[in-house]
Design an enzyme around this catalytic site. Structure first.
Site, PDB file in Angstrom:
ATOM      1  N   GLY A   1       0.785  -1.224   0.000  1.00 30.65           N
ATOM      2  CA  GLY A   1       0.000   0.000   0.000  1.00 30.65           C
ATOM      3  C   GLY A   1       0.814   1.269   0.000  1.00 30.65           C
ATOM      4  O   GLY A   1       0.260   2.364  -0.130  1.00 30.65           O
TER       5      GLY A   1
ATOM      6  N   SER B   1       5.801 -12.090  -4.148  1.00 28.40           N
ATOM      7  CA  SER B   1       4.834 -12.068  -5.237  1.00 28.40           C
ATOM      8  C   SER B   1       5.137 -10.888  -6.149  1.00 28.40           C
ATOM      9  O   SER B   1       5.874  -9.978  -5.789  1.00 28.40           O
ATOM     10  CB  SER B   1       3.411 -11.929  -4.688  1.00 28.40           C
ATOM     11  OG  SER B   1       3.087 -12.989  -3.833  1.00 28.40           O
ATOM     12  N   ARG B   2       4.546 -10.929  -7.321  1.00 22.78           N
ATOM     13  CA  ARG B   2       4.573  -9.739  -8.165  1.00 22.78           C
ATOM     14  C   ARG B   2       3.500  -8.778  -7.652  1.00 22.78           C
ATOM     15  O   ARG B   2       2.709  -9.118  -6.788  1.00 22.78           O
ATOM     16  CB  ARG B   2       4.324 -10.115  -9.620  1.00 22.78           C
ATOM     17  CG  ARG B   2       5.322 -11.139 -10.154  1.00 22.78           C
ATOM     18  CD  ARG B   2       5.235 -11.252 -11.652  1.00 22.78           C
ATOM     19  NE  ARG B   2       5.959 -12.414 -12.136  1.00 22.78           N
ATOM     20  CZ  ARG B   2       7.266 -12.482 -12.281  1.00 22.78           C
ATOM     21  NH1 ARG B   2       8.011 -11.437 -11.967  1.00 22.78           N
ATOM     22  NH2 ARG B   2       7.846 -13.585 -12.733  1.00 22.78           N
TER      23      ARG B   2
ATOM     24  N   THR C   1       8.257  -6.594  -4.964  1.00 18.87           N
ATOM     25  CA  THR C   1       9.682  -6.872  -4.791  1.00 18.87           C
ATOM     26  C   THR C   1      10.234  -7.661  -5.974  1.00 18.87           C
ATOM     27  O   THR C   1      11.324  -7.370  -6.478  1.00 18.87           O
ATOM     28  CB  THR C   1       9.913  -7.647  -3.481  1.00 18.87           C
ATOM     29  OG1 THR C   1       9.478  -6.843  -2.383  1.00 18.87           O
ATOM     30  CG2 THR C   1      11.380  -7.989  -3.292  1.00 18.87           C
TER      31      THR C   1
ATOM     32  N   ASP D   1      -8.052  -6.937  -2.149  1.00 23.13           N
ATOM     33  CA  ASP D   1      -6.965  -7.297  -1.230  1.00 23.13           C
ATOM     34  C   ASP D   1      -7.534  -7.296   0.186  1.00 23.13           C
ATOM     35  O   ASP D   1      -7.157  -6.486   1.021  1.00 23.13           O
ATOM     36  CB  ASP D   1      -5.807  -6.304  -1.362  1.00 23.13           C
ATOM     37  CG  ASP D   1      -4.498  -6.872  -0.830  1.00 23.13           C
ATOM     38  OD1 ASP D   1      -4.462  -8.078  -0.529  1.00 23.13           O
ATOM     39  OD2 ASP D   1      -3.520  -6.114  -0.722  1.00 23.13           O
TER      40      ASP D   1
ATOM     41  N   SER E   1      -2.602 -15.375   2.800  1.00 22.91           N
ATOM     42  CA  SER E   1      -1.660 -15.358   1.679  1.00 22.91           C
ATOM     43  C   SER E   1      -0.228 -15.194   2.166  1.00 22.91           C
ATOM     44  O   SER E   1       0.670 -15.955   1.801  1.00 22.91           O
ATOM     45  CB  SER E   1      -2.032 -14.224   0.720  1.00 22.91           C
ATOM     46  OG  SER E   1      -1.006 -13.994  -0.223  1.00 22.91           O
TER      47      SER E   1
ATOM     48  N   LYS F   1      -3.018   1.306   3.154  1.00 23.79           N
ATOM     49  CA  LYS F   1      -4.022   0.246   3.307  1.00 23.79           C
ATOM     50  C   LYS F   1      -4.662   0.312   4.684  1.00 23.79           C
ATOM     51  O   LYS F   1      -5.866   0.122   4.840  1.00 23.79           O
ATOM     52  CB  LYS F   1      -3.368  -1.126   3.121  1.00 23.79           C
ATOM     53  CG  LYS F   1      -3.205  -1.588   1.705  1.00 23.79           C
ATOM     54  CD  LYS F   1      -2.693  -3.017   1.685  1.00 23.79           C
ATOM     55  CE  LYS F   1      -2.432  -3.467   0.261  1.00 23.79           C
ATOM     56  NZ  LYS F   1      -1.885  -4.844   0.230  1.00 23.79           N
TER      57      LYS F   1
END
Length: 516
Positions: free
Chosen positions: A182, A208-209, A217, A270, A278, A302
């Protein structure tokens, strides 16, 4: 008699050069005898089988024999690879039964609480490719809209973990770090990993993408090196260098997570429960024993209120404790982007400036990374409490972190081509004089995405001013980079009437949160 044997007409398998990402898609010609006889409908699920193999796919109906002929069954690139049979192989086609676990999704839509068995069945069917993207979207919306209690989050975490491989490093302390996201920029992992690895602590960072951000990252690291590492390569690399910065998708770590992310990304979903499951399932699958969690708080982050951050921290700690993970969560400043660059190439520039101890390096990125790295170093029983920061700073200032980063890059596979910021550039200027008292993280992230990030590595936003800076009317606030004219125009139109900056009196400066 099996369904395959009951079908008299068989079709020739044909690969169709269409990238459908993670979804299996099949193609039948409208004049195909099987299509007419079975009463198939477009977007229905079908089952394709031969030689004891089966795959389920979403059906697309075509009228062009250049794609598939009436006696052929086409499979998209991904489906063809997963099926593993050669072109021309005769295959049988049948209607696919809807997954039984969809009953749990329907009950969740109705507001019911699901148990571990329900989540295990759902994640198992998703992992086997039995859910279409529409069905996965229904599951995500149901869990997001109706929420998950803490025991449901625990059940979902365990169920997701079971769908893939779980790495084992045979060491008592395997560290990891994660930010809930976020905050644009904020590329602390690319600094923390080489610092911690240079200390000698194991830190196999899989990421993750981007889901809803201009870069994750893995997206940023791919500017420097390959991240799609096979499990055996990852194991060898981590044992040699004590750390990595890899994409988790190729290692089959909680693969259901990556499949759900492929649906979350375009929908911009999300939800909190899904996020916790996740993150923790991926960290456990990567073999982590100790996790440092970064929860930024700010008016456009977020998490926007401290009470919500505390609630989220308690949820992470509750689930982490019950799955055997030593977890510490820190609340950090999410009032503005961290660093100056937003987008893969620009973020790499910031990271390398910090690693090279460049006096022009972003101070906020350097300081936050050192503090987080210091907390991780204090997981080491040989490091006294409160001394982690100074050890991390010494590793950075001595050049050991830079040397370690170069070794990790070479071990993962250094990118040969040097990427630069996009060639199309415009500046967004201040509409009035004053002090920057607020910055909209979401607006700047959206600007970078419209400019093409993260798919266009050189696209993004380069900040020229941060909170507390004094600006004059007409002074550039930031530059926007794009690689393609369409993205350039999208971003320019988006910023035509707004800048995402609030300029006013210093007395109204956004309050920040930092907890270390």
């Amino acid at each position: 008699m099996s369904d395959e044997e009951s079908i008299k007409t068989r079709l020739k398998l044909r690969p169709v050069a269409i990238d459908t990402y993670r979804e299996n898609v099949a193609y039948l010609h409208r004049e195909c005898s099987v299509y007419r006889a079975e009463g198939f409908q477009a977007l229905a699920k079908i089952r394709v089988g031969c030689n004891g193999k089966q795959i389920e796919a979403v059906l697309n109906v075509v009228d062009d024999v250049c794609i598939v002929a009436p006696d052929e069954l086409g499979l998209s690139e991904q489906a063809f690879q997963r099926f593993g049979e050669p072109a021309g192989q005769l295959v049988n086609v049948a209607q696919a039964e809807p997954p039984l676990s969809m009953d749990g999704v329907r009950r969740k839509i109705g507001g019911e609480r699901l148990d571990y068995g329900d989540y295990q069945a759902i994640t198992s069917d998703i992992a086997k490719g039995r859910y279409s993207k529409m069905e996965m979207a229904a599951f995500l919306v149901a869990t997001g809209q109706n929420g998950l209690d803490r025991d449901e989050v625990l059940s979902l975490t365990r169920a997701m973990l079971e769908t893939g491989v779980r790495l084992s490093w045979n060491e008592p302390l395997v560290a990891d770090k994660h930010c809930i996201g976020g905050i644009p920029g904020n590329r602390t992992s690319l600094l923390i990993v080489p610092i911690v690895a240079a200390h000698g602590m194991l830190i196999p960072k899989t990421s993750s993408r981007a889901i809803t951000s201009p870069a994750g990252t893995a997206d940023t690291m791919e500017v420097l090196a390959r991240t799609d590492l096979a499990p055996e390569s990852l194991d060898r690399l981590v044992r040699m260098e004590r750390g990595c910065l890899a994409w988790g998708g190729t290692t089959r770590l909680a693969p259901v997570d990556d499949m759900l992310i492929s649906v979350e990304r375009p929908l911009g979903i999300d939800s909190q429960g899904q996020m916790v499951a996740s993150i923790l399932s991926k960290k456990l699958a990567a073999g982590a024993t100790h996790l440092l969690l970064d929860i930024p708080v700010g008016p456009t982050a977020k998490v926007r209120q401290m009470r919500d951050a505390m609630s989220l921290r308690k949820l992470f700690e509750y689930v982490g404790d019950r799955v055997g993970l030593h977890l510490e969560a820190v609340i950090t400043d999410g009032a503005q982007p961290v660093g100056r660059g937003i987008g893969p190439v620009l973020e790499v520039r910031d990271v390398m400036q910090v690693l090279e101890n460049d006096p022009e390096a972003p101070v906020d990125l350097r300081e936050k990374s050192l503090r987080l790295a210091g907390r991780i170093l204090e997981f080491d029983p040989d490091v006294r409490g409160g001394f982690g920061y100074s050890i991390a700073r010494d590793i950075l200032e001595s050049g050991r972190a830079l040397a370690k980063m170069h070794r990790i890059i070479d071990a993962q596979g250094r990118q040969e081509r040097r990427l630069e910021p996009g060639r199309l550039v415009f500046e967004v200027r201040a509409e009035r004089a004053g002090v920057v008292v607020g910055i909209d993280n979401f607006f700047l992230a959206q600007t970078a995405r419209l400019a093409g990030a993260p798919m266009s590595r050189g696209a993004g936003v380069d900040l020229l001013n941060k909170l507390g800076d004094t600006v004059e009317e007409g002074q550039p606030l930031y530059r926007v980079y794009a690689e393609f004219p369409a993205n350039f125009e999208f971003a320019r139109e988006f910023t035509r009437t707004r800048s995402g900056y609030n300029i006013g009196d210093a007395a109204f400066l956004t309050k920040t949160h930092m907890e270390f």
